[in-house]
Design a protein around this motif. Structure first.
Motif, PDB file in Angstrom:
ATOM      1  N   LEU A 114       2.981   3.776  -6.540  1.00  0.00           N
ATOM      2  CA  LEU A 114       2.155   2.581  -6.647  1.00  0.00           C
ATOM      3  C   LEU A 114       2.166   2.083  -8.091  1.00  0.00           C
ATOM      4  O   LEU A 114       2.647   2.757  -9.003  1.00  0.00           O
ATOM      5  N   THR A 143       2.658   7.578  -2.754  1.00  0.00           N
ATOM      6  CA  THR A 143       2.507   7.860  -1.335  1.00  0.00           C
ATOM      7  C   THR A 143       3.795   8.453  -0.795  1.00  0.00           C
ATOM      8  O   THR A 143       4.891   8.007  -1.162  1.00  0.00           O
ATOM      9  N   HIS A 163       0.804  -1.228   0.000  1.00  0.00           N
ATOM     10  CA  HIS A 163       0.000   0.000   0.000  1.00  0.00           C
ATOM     11  C   HIS A 163       0.839   1.281   0.000  1.00  0.00           C
ATOM     12  O   HIS A 163       0.290   2.369   0.120  1.00  0.00           O
ATOM     13  N   ASP A 182       5.095  -0.029  -4.866  1.00  0.00           N
ATOM     14  CA  ASP A 182       4.951  -1.244  -5.676  1.00  0.00           C
ATOM     15  C   ASP A 182       6.174  -1.495  -6.545  1.00  0.00           C
ATOM     16  O   ASP A 182       6.079  -2.090  -7.623  1.00  0.00           O
TER      17      ASP A 182
END
Length: 480
Positions: free
Chosen positions: A445, A436, A307, A310
């Motif tokens: 992400l 993020t 989260h 990635d």
């Protein structure tokens, strides 16, 4: 018998001359290929730099060098014609070393960026090295020396990833920065000792300071606005003011260049359709491919944090092993394209190369989650990348006369640098939209990586479309 010793026979002049030429080639190969190697090292180190300094502005780690290099290039090309290519080559190399040293010693991100900005001046050494090759070697050596300078990319393609992986894994990003500084110092020594000064000058010429400042200022304002657009807001007054101001400054640059006696890039050359179309298409195609490394390197080297990030979390060495087949594809495609260019329309080769990059990275937008998928994407796009890289200098040769070669090379390098800066900055902006910030560091992400690759696909497709504007070339080495 007497105990006297006889003096050794004198070294033949031809052997001494050959030795000097070989040493000069070695010095110039080191200088040219260091530009590409530093770019590769920067791409590999940026993920660790971002995490160490906890910055959301990692884009400027690579963009600072591109920006200052692009700004300095027109002045370097002109100064080389006025004062001597070796002198300017040494100035650029010396400033590059100072910048690398500042970056290696930096304890905060701002100082690191200042160092990277100064080091960006070194980028001007590549076109200067190619230009001095035509002046200092005997005629029979010029073609061989130029081929060796260009062919050295094979060493960077294969050895660069393994070198950067070893430096990063065993010595961290500091090891990468110190390697840059030491390598630039070696370049300065090699050029000083083994490269003679060129006797070619432009008598009575003048530096177009106003034109250079307008061009550099306009590009800087545009790139800064694109980089800050997501923070300011794309419809904010500040963003629109910067973009409008950049457009006005660049228009004034065009107006000034038409009226000064000795412009940076003569309108008589750049306004010809065979020239400006080649410059435009090759700049967009090659500049877009130069920017894709930012997306791919962050994808494979950023950590995997649920989260938050990635990335694939590879080490530098694992990245080198996985991408080695891609490096081979780039090199083989470049060699094959050089052979095909004698038999096939260069427009077809540029269009085909760009189309292959669109296909490869288009597949990568959906399949980029494992080593096998990265290799599949890279092999297809790698063939296209090799084709584009090899055909660009050939198309410049076809488009201009021998007397215009140096200026056309400078203009193409400048255009490609601008395209690379803009696409790179946009890639960071696009990826950050699906990312993020954790402990001051920007992570990305999967959706961000996907959109970054889509951006590259679109820009490569634009390069392919622009090929259609180029008229059929009449080679200047053949009768018209």
């Amino acid at each position: 018998m007497s105990d006297t010793q006889t003096a050794p026979p004198p070294v033949p002049e031809r052997s001494a001359s050959t030795a000097r030429n070989v040493l000069a080639v070695v010095a110039l190969v080191w200088t040219v290929q260091l530009v590409s190697l530093v770019a590769a090292l920067s791409g590999v180190a940026q993920a660790e730099v971002a995490i160490h300094f906890r910055t959301t502005e990692i884009a400027w780690f690579t963009l600072m060098t591109l920006l200052t290099g692009t700004f300095f290039l027109p002045f370097a090309v002109k100064a080389a014609a006025l004062f001597g290519k070796k002198k300017v080559l040494l100035v650029a190399t010396g400033l590059g070393f100072v910048g690398d040293l500042v970056a290696a010693l930096a304890t905060d991100y701002r100082t690191l960026l200042i160092g990277r900005g100064i080091a960006g001046v070194y980028a001007a050494t590549a076109p200067l090295a190619y230009a001095i090759t035509r002046d200092i070697f005997p005629r029979r050596w010029v073609g061989l020396a130029s081929a060796i300078l260009a062919g050295g990319i094979g060493l960077v393609a294969f050895g660069g990833p393994f070198l950067s992986g070893w430096l990063l894994d065993d010595h961290g990003f500091r090891g990468v920065l110190w390697f840059m500084a030491i390598s630039t110092a070696v370049s300065f020594v090699l050029v000083t000792l083994f490269v003679p000064e060129s006797a070619v000058r432009t008598p009575g010429g003048r530096m177009d300071w106003l034109g250079g400042l307008l061009l550099g200022g306009g590009i800087t304002a545009l790139v800064y606005a694109v980089g800050q657009g997501s923070h300011w807001g794309w419809s904010s007054g500040k963003f629109l003011t910067y973009v409008a101001g950049a457009a006005v400054v660049l228009l004034v640059f065009v107006f000034v260049e038409r009226r000064v006696a000795e412009p940076l890039f003569p309108p008589s050359m750049t306004k010809r359709r065979p020239v400006w179309t080649v410059l435009l298409a090759t700049s967009v195609a090659a500049g877009s491919l130069s920017a894709v490394g930012i997306v791919v390197q962050l994808l494979v080297l950023m950590p995997a944090i649920p989260h938050v990030s990635d990335g694939l979390g590879w080490s530098g060495t694992h990245n080198a092993i996985v991408t080695s087949p891609i490096s081979a594809a780039i090199l083989l495609a470049a060699v094959g394209t050089g052979w095909l260019a004698r038999r096939v329309d260069t427009r077809v080769l540029l269009g085909t190369g760009s189309a292959l990059t669109v296909l490869g990275y288009g597949i990568g937008t959906q399949l980029h989650h494992s080593a096998a998928q990265i290799i599949e994407m890279g092999l297809i796009a790698g063939v296209g990348t090799g084709m584009v890289a090899a055909i660009v200098p050939i198309m410049i040769i076809e488009a201009v006369s021998p007397e215009e070669q140096a200026l056309a090379n400078g203009a193409q390098t400048l255009g490609q640098g601008v395209a690379q800066i803009v696409v790179s900055q946009l890639a960071f902006v696009v990826m950050a939209q699906h990312g993020t910030v954790l402990k001051g560091t920007q992570f990305y992400l999967d959706k961000g990586f996907t959109n970054g690759l889509w951006l590259v696909v679109g820009c490569c497709a634009l390069g392919a479309v622009l090929v259609s504007l180029i008229p059929k070339a009449v080679r200047h080495t053949e009768p018209a």
